[in-house]
Motif scaffolding. Structure first.
Motif, PDB file in Angstrom:
ATOM      1  N   HIS A 460      11.226  -5.987  -9.659  1.00  0.00           N
ATOM      2  CA  HIS A 460      10.460  -5.061  -8.820  1.00  0.00           C
ATOM      3  C   HIS A 460       9.665  -5.795  -7.739  1.00  0.00           C
ATOM      4  O   HIS A 460       9.517  -5.277  -6.618  1.00  0.00           O
ATOM      5  N   HIS A 462      10.596  -8.548  -6.250  1.00  0.00           N
ATOM      6  CA  HIS A 462      11.565  -8.919  -5.206  1.00  0.00           C
ATOM      7  C   HIS A 462      11.968  -7.712  -4.362  1.00  0.00           C
ATOM      8  O   HIS A 462      12.500  -7.869  -3.260  1.00  0.00           O
ATOM      9  N   GLU A 463      11.700  -6.505  -4.883  1.00  0.00           N
ATOM     10  CA  GLU A 463      11.945  -5.289  -4.100  1.00  0.00           C
ATOM     11  C   GLU A 463      10.728  -4.912  -3.262  1.00  0.00           C
ATOM     12  O   GLU A 463      10.695  -3.869  -2.610  1.00  0.00           O
ATOM     13  N   GLY A 464       9.693  -5.781  -3.323  1.00  0.00           N
ATOM     14  CA  GLY A 464       8.513  -5.559  -2.497  1.00  0.00           C
ATOM     15  C   GLY A 464       7.324  -4.952  -3.207  1.00  0.00           C
ATOM     16  O   GLY A 464       6.283  -4.686  -2.588  1.00  0.00           O
ATOM     17  N   LYS A 465       7.434  -4.722  -4.517  1.00  0.00           N
ATOM     18  CA  LYS A 465       6.336  -4.100  -5.270  1.00  0.00           C
ATOM     19  C   LYS A 465       5.397  -5.175  -5.841  1.00  0.00           C
ATOM     20  O   LYS A 465       5.672  -6.367  -5.756  1.00  0.00           O
ATOM     21  N   GLN A 466       4.301  -4.708  -6.466  1.00  0.00           N
ATOM     22  CA  GLN A 466       3.300  -5.614  -7.041  1.00  0.00           C
ATOM     23  C   GLN A 466       2.973  -5.206  -8.474  1.00  0.00           C
ATOM     24  O   GLN A 466       3.319  -4.106  -8.904  1.00  0.00           O
ATOM     25  N   ASN A 524      -0.665  -7.263   0.004  1.00  0.00           N
ATOM     26  CA  ASN A 524       0.586  -7.769  -0.586  1.00  0.00           C
ATOM     27  C   ASN A 524       0.819  -9.250  -0.304  1.00  0.00           C
ATOM     28  O   ASN A 524       1.954  -9.720  -0.295  1.00  0.00           O
ATOM     29  N   GLN A 527       1.218 -11.007  -5.227  1.00  0.00           N
ATOM     30  CA  GLN A 527       2.153 -10.064  -5.851  1.00  0.00           C
ATOM     31  C   GLN A 527       1.790  -9.744  -7.302  1.00  0.00           C
ATOM     32  O   GLN A 527       2.031  -8.637  -7.776  1.00  0.00           O
ATOM     33  N   ASN A 543       0.867   0.179  -3.559  1.00  0.00           N
ATOM     34  CA  ASN A 543       2.099  -0.596  -3.693  1.00  0.00           C
ATOM     35  C   ASN A 543       2.238  -1.247  -5.071  1.00  0.00           C
ATOM     36  O   ASN A 543       3.301  -1.759  -5.412  1.00  0.00           O
TER      37      ASN A 543
END
Length: 661
Positions: A460, A462-466, A524, A527, A543
């Protein structure tokens, strides 16, 4: 003339030293002494040898058939031994460290002894001698919380003496019609049975009366306080309705029906000729801040200032940022005041506040300092109010020209508890989540599955989430094996490597450090945030979609629900992962309940049932007395009935002009 408010020093048995010991236990008056109830009753009914089993605590009556012998051993240790004949059987009785009993016992004496039965040795481990006829006729012996200076036997004699000298002063304390309605014992009878129960039935009846009385007395006071507030006329806040309607059109989402209902309740309070005293309850993410913003705007449109006090600097900063976004298209001027505010900034803020240039001041305990003066404060909002003491809340209210107070809580409180803790307030509930809110999927995993959890997080991220990772402790402790934040931070840095930025946040950090880390996380640039429960309330990073809670079984359901509320605040599906290896059935049940339910009110009720009220909902901070018999959770039905009875009784007194409110 004697009174129950007389000092216990009036009793013959109470000298200067004993008076001091009683004071230590909070007993100053005869009434205090009467209300110091036993915490248990020992069954001292005389039993036959054939009726008892091994390790029973029992009373056996017989004749002393041998001379009592005392033997000493070790440092200050002694043993008193004699034989007791019960009909055709002879048993041994042993008392440890009570050698003084020898002078009270004689061969041929008829006595009863209370103690623990040892079947194998045919021996009674003596605890108490009941030598008199009166003692032997008793069925139960009262056991009191005391200190080293006052023995149990002395307590009993003190209570007996108080009844002997002050029984005529004990008057009925409940309305007669309620005593008759519920067939209660009189107050005097109930007190006697609480201390010296004649039977199990009368003991229960006395306890039933005392539970109800405590709850009725407290609810009566709350009803009177509420009535006084309604009668205490103040200037109304005549807000501009057009300003509110125009503002609502600028909010980037549609208000829920629950938010609209609650806002109408608050607006009615502001227009009313009495001070608002309202508790706004809402589950995590239900939109309480938006409702608060409408109240702030209403106050400003009537030329009144507002103040929002929150328990932490992180939450204060979060509130300020949220309100700045909401008020972007209005002329409201906001400011932030905390202990981290520089001297120069603080001076400027205080000047603008006193002159009326600032419409709404957001802050922590810094708001209640003596040099903080408002031009025309008309609305006080206290968020997570249970984290402040009664005096702290009052200090802020005292700064207002009109004491309109809105308390906010993200910890849903069951109705019966709210009626006791916040009974003098009006209560509003936002029981509906915004339409765009997705339910946070919650899973319970064991510690040995942590590798899978980390892989899930990595995907997740790497998909831009934290993600948040919560640990109970800041650093390693020798006293327990809980995961600590420092250790977890070091491990995750190694596991994720340079591709993911991991940071650590905890309460011991300076405010500037915490603020800087939260800003980096919000942007962001961090992470994974490893933290203690410092982020439990108010932190809003849409996020962030994953919440991992280590040693989750160590937290209560209400706190777990608060932590879970830090995710699921954006448009993306969010997850809460409880990492726990509970060793008890209750711990396993908590994890199961948490995985299956997202209803904060249901979870708080379960939390109370499992852990008791304690301070989970700020009861110790609320001003609610420590009841001696009543329990706000167990006695929920009685709370409801006592409240209704108190309302009806006050109405009767008002009609008869016997109460001034």
């Amino acid at each position: 003339m004697k009174s129950l408010q007389d000092s216990v020093a009036n009793l013959k048995m109470v000298g200067a030293k004993r008076l001091e010991s009683l004071h230590e236990l909070g007993i100053d008056t005869i009434f205090d002494l009467f209300m110091h109830f036993p915490f248990r009753y020992d069954d001292i009914q005389i039993r036959q040898i054939s009726e008892i089993i091994d390790q029973d605590k029992v009373t056996i009556k017989g004749i002393v058939v041998t001379e009592p012998v005392v033997s000493f051993y070790g440092a200050r240790k002694n043993r008193l031994r004699f034989k007791l004949a019960i009909e055709h059987e002879i048993i041994t009785v042993v008392f440890f460290n009570q050698h003084y009993l020898k002078s009270r016992l004689e061969q041929g004496m008829d006595i009863a002894v209370y103690g623990k039965w040892d079947e194998k040795k045919q021996m009674l481990m003596g605890m108490k001698v009941l030598a008199t006829k009166q003692e032997q006729e008793q069925q139960f012996a009262s056991v009191y919380h005391t200190n080293k200076s006052i023995k149990q036997s002395v307590w009993v004699k003190l209570i007996e003496q108080a009844f002997c000298e002050y029984s005529e002063c004990i008057q009925e304390t409940l309305p007669v019609h309620l005593v008759q309605k519920y067939q209660f014992l009189s107050f005097e009878q109930a007190l006697r049975q609480m201390h010296f129960p004649s039977s199990q039935h009368l003991s229960k009846e006395a306890y039933r009366r005392m539970v109800y009385q405590e709850l009725f007395d407290y609810q009566y006071k709350l009803v009177v306080l509420k009535k006084k507030r309604y009668r205490n006329r103040v200037e109304s806040i005549r807000y501009n309705n057009t300003v509110l309607k125009d503002y609502i059109t600028t909010i980037p989402f549609e208000l829920t029906q629950a938010q609209k209902r609650v806002m109408n309740e608050i607006c009615r309070d502001l227009l009313a000729p009495f001070c608002m005293n309202r508790l706004l309850q809402g589950d995590v993410g239900s939109g309480k801040t938006v409702v608060a913003s409408l109240a702030i705007l209403a106050a400003m449109s009537a030329n009144y200032q507002s103040a929002i006090m929150v328990p932490t600097e992180i939450l204060a900063q979060q509130h300020l940022e949220t309100l700045q976004k909401l008020f972007d298209k209005t002329s409201i001027k906001l400011a932030l005041l905390t202990s981290s505010t520089t001297t120069k900034e603080r001076k400027c803020i205080l000047e603008q506040l006193a002159s009326g240039e600032i419409d709404c001041l957001v802050g922590t305990h810094a708001l209640i300092q003596e040099d903080v003066h408002f031009f025309n404060l008309g609305l006080v909002i206290i968020d997570e109010q249970h984290r402040f003491g009664v005096k702290q809340r009052q200090l802020l209210k005292d700064k207002a020209s009109i004491e309109n107070v809105l308390y906010m809580s993200a910890t849903p409180i069951p109705r019966t508890l709210a009626m006791s803790v916040f009974g003098e307030m009006d209560v509003s509930v936002i029981n509906e989540l915004p339409k765009n809110r997705q339910v946070v999927k919650t899973y319970w995993v064991k510690e040995n599955e942590m590798e899978k959890v980390l892989a899930f997080m990595k995907k997740h991220i790497h998909e831009g989430k934290q993600a948040y990772v919560i640990a109970p402790l800041i650093e390693e402790s020798l006293d327990n094996d809980l995961k600590n934040a420092q250790e977890m931070y070091e491990q995750l840095k190694v596991w994720f490597g340079s591709s993911v930025t991991v940071a650590l946040l905890h309460g011991r950090m300076k405010s500037q450090e915490k603020e800087a880390i939260m800003n980096e996380f919000s942007a962001n640039r961090i992470q994974v945030l490893v933290s203690t429960t410092v982020i439990e309330v108010g932190v809003n990073v849409p996020n962030a979609t994953i919440m991992v809670i280590q040693d989750a079984e160590r937290f209560g359901l209400a706190q777990l629900h608060q932590l879970r509320g830090r995710v699921g605040r954006g448009e993306h599906q969010s997850y809460c992962i409880l990492v726990a290896n509970p060793k008890t059935e209750q711990g396993k049940l908590r994890m199961k309940i948490m995985s299956e339910s997202h209803d904060g009110f249901y979870l708080s009720q379960k939390d109370l049932e499992m852990r008791g009220s304690g301070d989970a909902f700020g009861i110790k901070q609320s001003g609610v007395p420590d009841f001696k018999c009543a329990d706000l959770i167990r006695d929920g039905d009685i709370v409801m009935q006592a409240t209704q009875d108190a309302i009806e009784y006050v109405t009767i007194l008002e009609k008869e002009n016997e109460i001034v409110v």
